[in-house]
Design a protein around this motif. Structure first.
Motif, PDB file in Angstrom:
ATOM      1  N   VAL A 101      -8.127  13.821   5.658  1.00  0.00           N
ATOM      2  CA  VAL A 101      -8.635  14.940   4.886  1.00  0.00           C
ATOM      3  C   VAL A 101     -10.112  15.101   5.211  1.00  0.00           C
ATOM      4  CG1 VAL A 101      -8.868  15.966   2.600  1.00  0.00           C
ATOM      5  CG2 VAL A 101      -7.035  14.317   3.036  1.00  0.00           C
ATOM      6  N   HIS A 102     -10.531  16.325   5.460  1.00  0.00           N
ATOM      7  CA  HIS A 102     -11.959  16.553   5.716  1.00  0.00           C
ATOM      8  C   HIS A 102     -12.705  16.656   4.395  1.00  0.00           C
ATOM      9  CE1 HIS A 102     -15.721  18.248   7.216  1.00  0.00           C
ATOM     10  NE2 HIS A 102     -15.336  17.876   8.430  1.00  0.00           N
ATOM     11  N   ARG A 103     -13.847  16.042   4.368  1.00  0.00           N
ATOM     12  CA  ARG A 103     -14.681  16.050   3.156  1.00  0.00           C
ATOM     13  C   ARG A 103     -14.864  17.456   2.593  1.00  0.00           C
ATOM     14  NH1 ARG A 103     -20.459  15.311   5.046  1.00  0.00           N
ATOM     15  NH2 ARG A 103     -19.931  17.429   5.714  1.00  0.00           N
ATOM     16  N   ASP A 104     -15.123  18.442   3.456  1.00  0.00           N
ATOM     17  CA  ASP A 104     -15.438  19.784   2.987  1.00  0.00           C
ATOM     18  C   ASP A 104     -14.239  20.506   2.394  1.00  0.00           C
ATOM     19  OD1 ASP A 104     -17.921  19.202   3.949  1.00  0.00           O
ATOM     20  OD2 ASP A 104     -17.776  20.465   5.734  1.00  0.00           O
ATOM     21  N   ALA A 105     -13.027  19.999   2.663  1.00  0.00           N
ATOM     22  CA  ALA A 105     -11.823  20.631   2.115  1.00  0.00           C
ATOM     23  C   ALA A 105     -11.513  20.160   0.706  1.00  0.00           C
ATOM     24  CB  ALA A 105     -10.639  20.352   3.035  1.00  0.00           C
ATOM     25  N   ILE A 106     -12.228  19.147   0.244  1.00  0.00           N
ATOM     26  CA  ILE A 106     -12.003  18.588  -1.086  1.00  0.00           C
ATOM     27  C   ILE A 106     -12.998  19.189  -2.063  1.00  0.00           C
ATOM     28  CG2 ILE A 106     -11.821  16.478  -2.452  1.00  0.00           C
ATOM     29  CD1 ILE A 106     -11.558  14.941   0.221  1.00  0.00           C
ATOM     30  N   LEU A 107     -12.516  19.795  -3.104  1.00  0.00           N
ATOM     31  CA  LEU A 107     -13.366  20.380  -4.139  1.00  0.00           C
ATOM     32  C   LEU A 107     -14.395  21.346  -3.528  1.00  0.00           C
ATOM     33  CD1 LEU A 107     -13.590  20.131  -7.249  1.00  0.00           C
ATOM     34  CD2 LEU A 107     -15.423  18.483  -6.895  1.00  0.00           C
ATOM     35  N   PRO A 108     -13.930  22.376  -2.808  1.00  0.00           N
ATOM     36  CA  PRO A 108     -14.864  23.290  -2.142  1.00  0.00           C
ATOM     37  C   PRO A 108     -15.779  24.044  -3.093  1.00  0.00           C
ATOM     38  CG  PRO A 108     -12.607  24.119  -2.070  1.00  0.00           C
ATOM     39  CD  PRO A 108     -12.521  22.722  -2.570  1.00  0.00           C
TER      40      PRO A 108
ATOM     41  N   VAL B  17       0.844  -1.194   0.000  1.00  0.00           N
ATOM     42  CA  VAL B  17       0.000   0.000   0.000  1.00  0.00           C
ATOM     43  C   VAL B  17       0.880   1.246   0.000  1.00  0.00           C
ATOM     44  CG1 VAL B  17      -1.668   1.324   1.363  1.00  0.00           C
ATOM     45  CG2 VAL B  17      -1.940  -1.161   1.094  1.00  0.00           C
ATOM     46  N   ASP B  18       0.572   2.180  -0.899  1.00  0.00           N
ATOM     47  CA  ASP B  18       1.373   3.393  -1.028  1.00  0.00           C
ATOM     48  C   ASP B  18       0.836   4.560  -0.209  1.00  0.00           C
ATOM     49  OD1 ASP B  18       3.398   2.699  -3.304  1.00  0.00           O
ATOM     50  OD2 ASP B  18       1.451   1.915  -3.964  1.00  0.00           O
ATOM     51  N   GLU B  19      -0.451   4.575   0.089  1.00  0.00           N
ATOM     52  CA  GLU B  19      -1.003   5.633   0.934  1.00  0.00           C
ATOM     53  C   GLU B  19      -2.288   5.147   1.593  1.00  0.00           C
ATOM     54  OE1 GLU B  19      -2.125   9.182  -1.184  1.00  0.00           O
ATOM     55  OE2 GLU B  19      -3.175   8.083  -2.776  1.00  0.00           O
ATOM     56  N   VAL B  20      -2.491   5.605   2.832  1.00  0.00           N
ATOM     57  CA  VAL B  20      -3.709   5.325   3.587  1.00  0.00           C
ATOM     58  C   VAL B  20      -4.348   6.657   3.905  1.00  0.00           C
ATOM     59  CG1 VAL B  20      -4.741   4.244   5.612  1.00  0.00           C
ATOM     60  CG2 VAL B  20      -2.662   3.254   4.591  1.00  0.00           C
ATOM     61  N   VAL B  21      -5.541   6.876   3.396  1.00  0.00           N
ATOM     62  CA  VAL B  21      -6.223   8.165   3.530  1.00  0.00           C
ATOM     63  C   VAL B  21      -7.563   7.952   4.216  1.00  0.00           C
ATOM     64  CG1 VAL B  21      -7.169  10.165   2.319  1.00  0.00           C
ATOM     65  CG2 VAL B  21      -5.107   9.028   1.433  1.00  0.00           C
ATOM     66  N   VAL B  22      -7.796   8.691   5.285  1.00  0.00           N
ATOM     67  CA  VAL B  22      -9.096   8.715   5.951  1.00  0.00           C
ATOM     68  C   VAL B  22      -9.781  10.009   5.559  1.00  0.00           C
ATOM     69  CG1 VAL B  22     -10.297   8.880   8.170  1.00  0.00           C
ATOM     70  CG2 VAL B  22      -8.405   7.251   7.876  1.00  0.00           C
ATOM     71  N   VAL B  23     -10.969   9.892   4.978  1.00  0.00           N
ATOM     72  CA  VAL B  23     -11.759  11.071   4.627  1.00  0.00           C
ATOM     73  C   VAL B  23     -12.852  11.213   5.676  1.00  0.00           C
ATOM     74  CG1 VAL B  23     -13.106  12.257   2.882  1.00  0.00           C
ATOM     75  CG2 VAL B  23     -11.255  10.720   2.183  1.00  0.00           C
TER      76      VAL B  23
ATOM     77  N   VAL C  81      -8.058  13.292  -3.847  1.00  0.00           N
ATOM     78  CA  VAL C  81      -6.973  13.432  -2.861  1.00  0.00           C
ATOM     79  C   VAL C  81      -6.159  12.153  -2.736  1.00  0.00           C
ATOM     80  CG1 VAL C  81      -8.067  15.275  -1.553  1.00  0.00           C
ATOM     81  CG2 VAL C  81      -8.568  12.890  -0.970  1.00  0.00           C
ATOM     82  N   THR C  82      -6.315  11.250  -3.678  1.00  0.00           N
ATOM     83  CA  THR C  82      -5.501  10.037  -3.723  1.00  0.00           C
ATOM     84  C   THR C  82      -4.818   9.957  -5.086  1.00  0.00           C
ATOM     85  OG1 THR C  82      -7.435   8.750  -4.444  1.00  0.00           O
ATOM     86  CG2 THR C  82      -6.895   8.737  -2.086  1.00  0.00           C
ATOM     87  N   ARG C  83      -3.749   9.168  -5.133  1.00  0.00           N
ATOM     88  CA  ARG C  83      -2.969   9.073  -6.363  1.00  0.00           C
ATOM     89  C   ARG C  83      -2.882   7.663  -6.928  1.00  0.00           C
ATOM     90  NH1 ARG C  83      -1.548  13.832  -9.054  1.00  0.00           N
ATOM     91  NH2 ARG C  83      -1.316  15.502  -7.522  1.00  0.00           N
ATOM     92  N   GLY C  84      -3.302   6.664  -6.185  1.00  0.00           N
ATOM     93  CA  GLY C  84      -3.075   5.286  -6.583  1.00  0.00           C
ATOM     94  C   GLY C  84      -3.741   4.903  -7.887  1.00  0.00           C
ATOM     95  N   ASP C  85      -3.059   4.049  -8.641  1.00  0.00           N
ATOM     96  CA  ASP C  85      -3.677   3.478  -9.838  1.00  0.00           C
ATOM     97  C   ASP C  85      -4.825   2.551  -9.456  1.00  0.00           C
ATOM     98  OD1 ASP C  85      -1.641   4.539 -11.704  1.00  0.00           O
ATOM     99  OD2 ASP C  85      -0.310   3.143 -10.660  1.00  0.00           O
ATOM    100  N   ILE C  86      -4.706   1.952  -8.274  1.00  0.00           N
ATOM    101  CA  ILE C  86      -5.754   1.114  -7.703  1.00  0.00           C
ATOM    102  C   ILE C  86      -6.226   1.775  -6.421  1.00  0.00           C
ATOM    103  CG2 ILE C  86      -6.229  -1.123  -6.609  1.00  0.00           C
ATOM    104  CD1 ILE C  86      -4.098  -2.305  -8.531  1.00  0.00           C
TER     105      ILE C  86
END
Length: 314
Positions: free
Chosen positions: A92-99, A66-72, A117-122
């Motif tokens: 990352v807070h939901r409201d901070a994404i694509l305001p 796993v390359d990144e673990v993100v909690v939204v 806010v993620t980069r993975g191919d999967i």
């Protein structure tokens, strides 16, 4: 059951033991693909930390799967964000994404925004309320995407005990989703857990799908992926037992209404005449009606969002 589905169950239903971790890692190195794990979370301080810790220990630090673990965080009022960050997740807070687009409540809303806010191919989604979590949930559903080039989306399948009763969980699945799928999309009848929150998919597929903002997201994604990629691009992996917090009957009713509405839109691409659900609660010697709106909004494919396209160019 359709003959096509019987064949699919043989060819596209696996166990986590079918792909040892060393084989999955070898495929990851060979293909150069990256993996993101996303946990949508709302007031899950009791469980989110253990899940993040298990993923990071087993699949980031011990082996580099796993390359990144993100909690939204979708608006928690408890310590979900602090606990997740302390366990090593990027929060990352939901409201901070694509305001530019005001957020609405709902699980599907969070999953949709997570693509930005993620980069993975999967991208691997895992619910944040699981107890006794095993990292097999992640490696099991990511594995086929790394080893089988034709597979686009993989869902986890598992036993869902309800208290001490084995196999009694998943009530909305059995009472609403499974009948809908069998009657209207019989090619999807082979999925053991069509509404399960643990699944992984290629970003190239996810960015082309609309996302129902609420509880209908899993059914909508499965149906749309079938139409876009075909049955053989879908698969499932047995990862054992899923233990999580169960909803009360009325909450399940609201979930079922959202799932029915998602199915209805895909059957007719029309609009509900009355997108609401009335339930009843006893108050003293009478029953009081409680009316809830049913999610009617869907987010467009992420590939249509200017900010997402700009990120890909950059």
């Amino acid at each position: 059951m359709l003959e096509e589905v019987e064949r699919w169950l043989t060819d596209r239903s696996w166990s986590v033991a079918d792909r040892p971790l060393h084989r999955i890692l070898a495929a990851k190195r060979a293909t150069g693909q990256t993996v993101s794990v996303v946990l949508p979370a709302l007031d899950e301080e009791a469980t989110v930390g253990d899940i993040v810790s298990a993923i990071r220990h087993d699949l980031v630090l011990q082996v580099p799967l796993v390359d990144e673990v993100v909690v939204v965080d979708s608006g928690s009022t408890d310590r979900t964000a602090e606990v997740a960050a302390a366990a090593g997740a990027r929060v990352v807070h939901r409201d901070a994404i694509l305001p530019r687009i005001p957020a609405v409540p709902g699980k599907g809303e969070v999953l949709w925004r997570s693509l930005l806010v993620t980069r993975g191919d999967i991208v691997c989604f895992v619910d944040a309320d699981l107890r006794e979590f095993s990292s097999d949930f992640v490696s099991g559903i990511v594995g086929p995407l790394l080893t089988e080039p034709d597979v686009q989306l993989v869902k986890a399948m598992y036993d869902r005990p309800l208290g001490s009763a084995a196999g009694q969980g998943g009530r909305v699945t059995e009472l609403m989703a499974r009948p809908l799928l069998n009657m209207h999309w019989p090619r999807l009848a082979g999925f053991v857990q069509p509404l399960g929150g643990e699944y992984a998919a290629r970003r190239s597929l996810l960015e082309q799908l609309p996302f129902p903002v609420g509880y209908g997201v899993e059914l909508g994604m499965l149906v749309d992926a079938l139409h876009l990629a075909g049955l053989d691009a879908l698969a499932q992996v047995d990862v054992g037992v899923r233990i999580h917090r169960h909803q009360d009957g009325q909450a399940l009713g609201r979930m079922a209404a959202a799932i029915y509405r998602t199915a209805q839109l895909r059957l007719a691409r029309g609009h509900l005449i009355r997108p609401s659900l009335t339930q009843f609660e006893r108050t003293g010697d009478t029953f009081e009606p409680r009316t809830y709106s049913v999610d009617t909004e869907e987010r467009p494919p992420m590939a249509e969002i200017a900010e997402y396209r700009a990120r890909r160019v950059a």
